[in-house]
Design an enzyme around this catalytic site. Structure first.
Site, PDB file in Angstrom:
ATOM      1  N   MET A 256      47.377  41.150  40.880  1.00  0.00           N
ATOM      2  CA  MET A 256      47.722  40.445  42.120  1.00  0.00           C
ATOM      3  C   MET A 256      48.711  41.238  42.975  1.00  0.00           C
ATOM      4  O   MET A 256      49.641  40.687  43.566  1.00  0.00           O
ATOM      5  CB  MET A 256      48.308  39.063  41.790  1.00  0.00           C
ATOM      6  CG  MET A 256      47.365  38.180  41.003  1.00  0.00           C
ATOM      7  SD  MET A 256      48.142  36.677  40.338  1.00  0.00           S
ATOM      8  CE  MET A 256      49.167  37.360  39.005  1.00  0.00           C
TER       9      MET A 256
ATOM     10  N   LYS B 150      40.025  29.907  43.082  1.00  0.00           N
ATOM     11  CA  LYS B 150      41.268  30.144  43.808  1.00  0.00           C
ATOM     12  C   LYS B 150      41.240  31.531  44.412  1.00  0.00           C
ATOM     13  O   LYS B 150      41.058  32.522  43.712  1.00  0.00           O
ATOM     14  CB  LYS B 150      42.471  30.027  42.872  1.00  0.00           C
ATOM     15  CG  LYS B 150      42.671  28.645  42.273  1.00  0.00           C
ATOM     16  CD  LYS B 150      43.834  28.642  41.307  1.00  0.00           C
ATOM     17  CE  LYS B 150      44.009  27.289  40.655  1.00  0.00           C
ATOM     18  NZ  LYS B 150      45.097  27.280  39.658  1.00  0.00           N
TER      19      LYS B 150
ATOM     20  N   ASP C 190      36.607  29.053  37.025  1.00  0.00           N
ATOM     21  CA  ASP C 190      37.331  29.741  38.096  1.00  0.00           C
ATOM     22  C   ASP C 190      36.440  30.698  38.884  1.00  0.00           C
ATOM     23  O   ASP C 190      35.323  31.017  38.475  1.00  0.00           O
ATOM     24  CB  ASP C 190      38.516  30.506  37.516  1.00  0.00           C
ATOM     25  CG  ASP C 190      39.682  29.600  37.166  1.00  0.00           C
ATOM     26  OD1 ASP C 190      39.684  28.441  37.611  1.00  0.00           O
ATOM     27  OD2 ASP C 190      40.596  30.062  36.446  1.00  0.00           O
TER      28      ASP C 190
END
Length: 258
Positions: free
Chosen positions: A170, A56, A34
């Site tokens: 997030m 991502k 990632d």
């Protein structure tokens, strides 16, 4: 049939990966990694290992989750040892549970290798203990976006009246909304808040404030950043260590060059 390791790479500092995680990387034929994985960890891979970037960013995925799932199954069916290398811990906002479900459904052997999540590591490097006998006896790891059937209003109402310390993943993009909802549902507007950008790395930056003013103070902060809310944030003034150490190293380096 091959095997898949779902490995937590830790929060950014390459020395924070587990020994078991390193062993999984070393024996793998394929590594799917990632964006938040420190690239230094790929140095443990075999020379002929296939490295596949699955990075991502918010609203921008190099590979969809469905494609990643399909690749894990494909390589395992080819008899290969596969490491799915994920930032932090695979089972804490890492979608590791979804990948494990797919592997189980396809009869593919797998192991979970936990990692240190940024929710605990970033505040530790910023000098913020998540619990403290005098300030906090409970802590919650929280997503900045609710994906459950629960409404946004109910979600933040429960959090405002819940744990002493909130660690929000997030959530930078929604910071104004988060602060407003927490205050509206009873959290004191003077509650200390910290944002930690690129925690545990040499790019780490921390800004502190309160629910009332953190939006203004942290206007330049972007992802990846952890949001820590609670009285424990006030302890940073006493016990911050990592950024001070990094600054001291920079001063010494500049003195040597000079």
């Amino acid at each position: 049939m091959g095997k898949v390791y779902l490995v937590g790479a830790g929060p950014g500092d390459p020395e924070l990966i587990t020994v078991k995680g390193v062993k999984a990387i070393e024996q793998s034929d394929v590594i799917l990694y990632d964006r938040l994985v420190n690239p230094e960890l790929l140095n443990y891979a075999k020379d002929k290992a296939e490295l596949i970037y699955c990075g991502k960013r918010p609203d921008q995925h190099t590979l969809t989750q469905e494609t990643i799932n399909a690749l894990l199954c494909k390589f395992a069916h080819q008899g290969k040892v596969v490491t799915r290398l994920k930032g932090g811990d695979p089972f804490i906002f890492g979608r590791g549970g979804e990948e494990a479900e797919i592997l189980k459904e396809n009869g593919i052997p797998f192991e979970i290798v936990p990692g240190i999540t940024s929710g605990s590591a970033a505040p530790a490097y910023a000098g913020i203990p998540l619990t403290h006998r005098d300030y906090s006896s409970s802590v919650s790891f929280v997503s900045g976006v609710s994906k459950t059937a629960e409404s946004e209003e109910a979600y933040w109402k429960n959090l405002a009246q819940g744990s002493d310390t909130l660690c929000i993943y997030m959530g930078v993009k929604k910071l104004p909304d988060i602060c407003e909802r927490l205050i509206r549902h009873g959290r004191d507007s003077n509650t200390p808040v910290a944002l930690i950008h690129w925690g545990t790395t040499d790019k780490q930056q921390t800004v502190t404030g309160t629910l009332a003013n953190i939006v203004t103070r942290a206007h330049a902060f972007k992802n990846p950043s952890m949001i820590i809310i609670g009285e424990v944030v006030g302890l940073r003034e006493k016990i911050q260590w990592f950024e001070n150490a990094s600054l001291e190293k920079t001063k010494i380096a500049q003195a040597v060059i000079g």
